[in-house]
Design a protein around this motif. Structure first.
Motif, PDB file in Angstrom:
ATOM      1  N   VAL A 394       9.495 108.651  95.785  1.00 25.91           N
ATOM      2  CA  VAL A 394       8.285 107.839  95.675  1.00 25.91           C
ATOM      3  C   VAL A 394       8.031 107.596  94.189  1.00 25.91           C
ATOM      4  CG1 VAL A 394       5.846 107.623  96.242  1.00 25.91           C
ATOM      5  CG2 VAL A 394       7.368 108.931  97.745  1.00 25.91           C
ATOM      6  N   ARG A 395       7.973 106.318  93.790  1.00 23.88           N
ATOM      7  CA  ARG A 395       7.810 105.964  92.381  1.00 23.88           C
ATOM      8  C   ARG A 395       6.707 104.921  92.236  1.00 23.88           C
ATOM      9  NH1 ARG A 395      10.636 102.014  89.466  1.00 23.88           N
ATOM     10  NH2 ARG A 395      12.063 101.770  91.237  1.00 23.88           N
ATOM     11  N   ASP A 396       5.953 104.989  91.130  1.00 24.35           N
ATOM     12  CA  ASP A 396       4.923 103.992  90.852  1.00 24.35           C
ATOM     13  C   ASP A 396       4.949 103.625  89.375  1.00 24.35           C
ATOM     14  OD1 ASP A 396       3.227 106.830  90.777  1.00 24.35           O
ATOM     15  OD2 ASP A 396       2.563 105.401  89.244  1.00 24.35           O
ATOM     16  N   ASP A 397       4.278 102.508  89.047  1.00 26.45           N
ATOM     17  CA  ASP A 397       4.231 102.030  87.658  1.00 26.45           C
ATOM     18  C   ASP A 397       2.848 102.229  87.059  1.00 26.45           C
ATOM     19  OD1 ASP A 397       2.836 100.209  89.137  1.00 26.45           O
ATOM     20  OD2 ASP A 397       3.954  98.444  88.477  1.00 26.45           O
ATOM     21  N   GLY A 398       2.222 103.353  87.394  1.00 27.16           N
ATOM     22  CA  GLY A 398       0.855 103.609  86.951  1.00 27.16           C
ATOM     23  C   GLY A 398       0.775 104.217  85.568  1.00 27.16           C
ATOM     24  N   VAL A 399      -0.376 104.828  85.284  1.00 29.28           N
ATOM     25  CA  VAL A 399      -0.660 105.322  83.938  1.00 29.28           C
ATOM     26  C   VAL A 399       0.055 106.634  83.636  1.00 29.28           C
ATOM     27  CG1 VAL A 399      -2.888 104.186  83.861  1.00 29.28           C
ATOM     28  CG2 VAL A 399      -2.731 106.500  84.796  1.00 29.28           C
ATOM     29  N   GLY A 400       0.558 107.324  84.665  1.00 35.47           N
ATOM     30  CA  GLY A 400       1.245 108.582  84.443  1.00 35.47           C
ATOM     31  C   GLY A 400       0.281 109.752  84.285  1.00 35.47           C
ATOM     32  N   PHE A 401       0.835 110.958  84.136  1.00 34.27           N
ATOM     33  CA  PHE A 401       0.026 112.167  84.003  1.00 34.27           C
ATOM     34  C   PHE A 401       0.880 113.264  83.383  1.00 34.27           C
ATOM     35  CE2 PHE A 401       1.946 111.938  88.176  1.00 34.27           C
ATOM     36  CZ  PHE A 401       2.568 113.175  88.307  1.00 34.27           C
ATOM     37  N   ARG A 402       0.216 114.366  82.994  1.00 32.98           N
ATOM     38  CA  ARG A 402       0.929 115.509  82.441  1.00 32.98           C
ATOM     39  C   ARG A 402       1.313 116.442  83.576  1.00 32.98           C
ATOM     40  NH1 ARG A 402      -2.609 118.196  77.964  1.00 32.98           N
ATOM     41  NH2 ARG A 402      -4.216 117.801  79.537  1.00 32.98           N
ATOM     42  N   VAL A 403       2.588 116.589  83.799  1.00 39.14           N
ATOM     43  CA  VAL A 403       3.070 117.400  84.933  1.00 39.14           C
ATOM     44  C   VAL A 403       2.641 118.844  84.768  1.00 39.14           C
ATOM     45  CG1 VAL A 403       5.126 118.218  86.136  1.00 39.14           C
ATOM     46  CG2 VAL A 403       5.024 115.866  85.286  1.00 39.14           C
ATOM     47  N   GLY A 404       2.694 119.395  83.565  1.00 38.17           N
ATOM     48  CA  GLY A 404       2.316 120.786  83.365  1.00 38.17           C
ATOM     49  C   GLY A 404       0.858 121.052  83.661  1.00 38.17           C
TER      50      GLY A 404
END
Length: 453
Positions: A394-404
């Motif tokens: 599942v992939r998106d082109d959003g703003v992203g986030f910090r995985v940690g």
């Protein structure tokens, strides 16, 4: 302690603990759903009352229009307007009031002692300056204001919702209000029904736990070499029973929500009643009110279907994982407005027991996170299998986030649940994110193909 007593203890204590945890989870979930239901009922009733108040004021303004629009600003015309408003009423406690822009009461048919008084600084029990708040609502165009006021029929201070408008040329504020004790009764009734449901569920769990404990204890008393293997099988069946109870509880909650949503329809009934009154009076807004009520009814029906589907998708049991995910993707695309690019190549790949539900829940959680947090425009979903494993990306082109950051106590609960589901099936889980691209990849083992040739 003898071996058979140790085995009995090892069987009883985890069982009691599991039942206690399940009971706590069911109670918390019931309470959460109950609060959501009560809030939905309250919001729906308030929305209906806002529409009702607005219609009352519009009807009053229509009756006063000939006098106000005549251009006469003399005292006689104004007095005639006040007299006409004083005659208008609805229900036992429904009336209209008039204040000037300085907070002086010009007309109050149910509390004559207030007429002529300067109420600019008057406050309700909550410390709200009522007249100032009403004037501010009227001047800003919002019109609606929540406050506490003395109810004429009982003399008690009761929460009230008012709608006010300004007659700018005269500097008058005209409005009316509805007392809200029925909203509190409806929400209290919803909470009481939830409490009864929780009590019934906990009683059922207690009975099941007691029966299971007694069965384990009775089996332990007659333990021997051959019964050791039987005890292991019983423990396996009990574990499966706990899992079944969880799914049965989801189905029960789905039915309860379906029945409980009927409370929401009360607000829709108010809309239809308003439409009926408007049509009987020969008004032009009856059909619009009727269409609005019909649209809200359709929304309520859609909400019931959505909640029932989220708790347990029927397609997953009837047509399989591919069909269930297709429906989930279509519904998500329609609801969120995002562009979803979905590709599936499962072919004849067979998943181990429980894996289809796990993959469905994982995708459901991932799409929910994207809708709530990603601010994306496009979502890409790939589901394929090769006989050894099934891979979901599942992939998106959003703003992203910090995985940690997701490992902190305050966030990432959904993704931790995904990780736990994957680990349960000894699968693989990876997550990466950066601005413009976030991707979740899950791989679960497939069931080995049985060659019967």
């Amino acid at each position: 302690m003898q071996l058979k007593h140790k085995i009995v203890a090892l069987g009883i204590f985890p069982l009691i603990l599991a039942m206690a945890v399940i009971g706590a989870l069911v109670m918390v979930q019931n309470q959460k759903l109950g609060e959501q239901q009560a809030q939905l009922i309250e919001d729906s009733i308030l929305a209906s009352k806002r529409a009702e108040l607005k219609n009352y004021v519009e009807m009053a303004m229509s009756s006063l229009a000939p006098l106000y629009d005549s251009g006469h600003d003399d005292d006689a015309t104004k007095q005639q307007v006040l007299e006409e408003l004083a005659k208008l009423s609805f229900g036992v406690n429904g009336y209209f009031f008039v204040y000037d822009h300085n907070g002086r009461n010009l007309m109050h048919p149910r509390q004559a002692a207030l007429v002529g008084k300067d109420l600019w600084d008057m406050t309700d029990p909550h410390g709200l300056r009522v007249i100032q708040a009403l004037l501010n609502s009227a001047q800003t165009g919002n019109g609606f204001q929540h406050y506490a006021w003395e109810k004429p029929s009982s003399g008690e201070i009761t929460d009230k919702l008012a709608y006010v408008v300004m007659l700018d040329r005269w500097g008058w504020m005209i409005g009316t209000g509805i007392y809200l004790e029925d909203v509190e009764r409806a929400t209290q009734q919803a909470r009481a029904e939830v409490a009864r449901g929780i009590q019934a569920t906990m009683s059922a769990l207690a009975v099941v736990a007691l029966i299971a404990v007694l069965l384990v204890f009775a089996g332990g008393l007659t333990l021997n070499a051959s019964e050791h293997r039987l005890a292991d099988k019983k423990l396996q069946r009990l574990t499966q029973r706990i899992v079944s109870l969880q799914e049965e509880e989801r189905s029960r909650l789905s039915r309860e929500l379906h029945d409980g949503i009927s409370q929401v329809l009360v607000s829709i009934k108010f809309q239809f009643e308003l439409a009926a009154l408007e049509l009987e009076a020969g008004g032009s807004k009856g059909l619009d009110l009727l269409r609005t009520g019909t649209d809200r009814l359709a929304d309520a029906i859609g909400e019931v279907r959505s909640i029932s589907h989220d708790l347990r998708p029927s397609l997953l049991d009837t047509l399989g994982l591919a069909a269930a995910i297709t429906q989930l993707v279509n519904e998500f695309e329609q609801r969120s407005g995002l562009a979803v690019h979905y590709h599936s190549e499962l072919a004849n790949t067979q998943l181990v027991d429980g894996a289809p539900v796990a993959l469905f829940r994982i995708l459901q959680e991932a799409l929910g996170n994207i809708e709530r947090h990603a601010e994306a425009q496009n979502v890409y979903i790939d589901l394929n299998g090769n006989g050894r494993l099934v891979r979901l990306a599942v992939r998106d082109d959003g703003v992203g986030f910090r995985v940690g950051h997701l490992d902190t106590a305050q966030g990432g609960i959904g993704l931790r649940n995904i990780r736990e589901r994957v680990e349960h099936f000894s699968g693989q889980f990876s997550l990466s994110s950066m601005p413009g691209r976030s991707e979740l990849i899950v791989s679960l083992p497939a069931q080995p193909h049985q060659d019967n040739s």
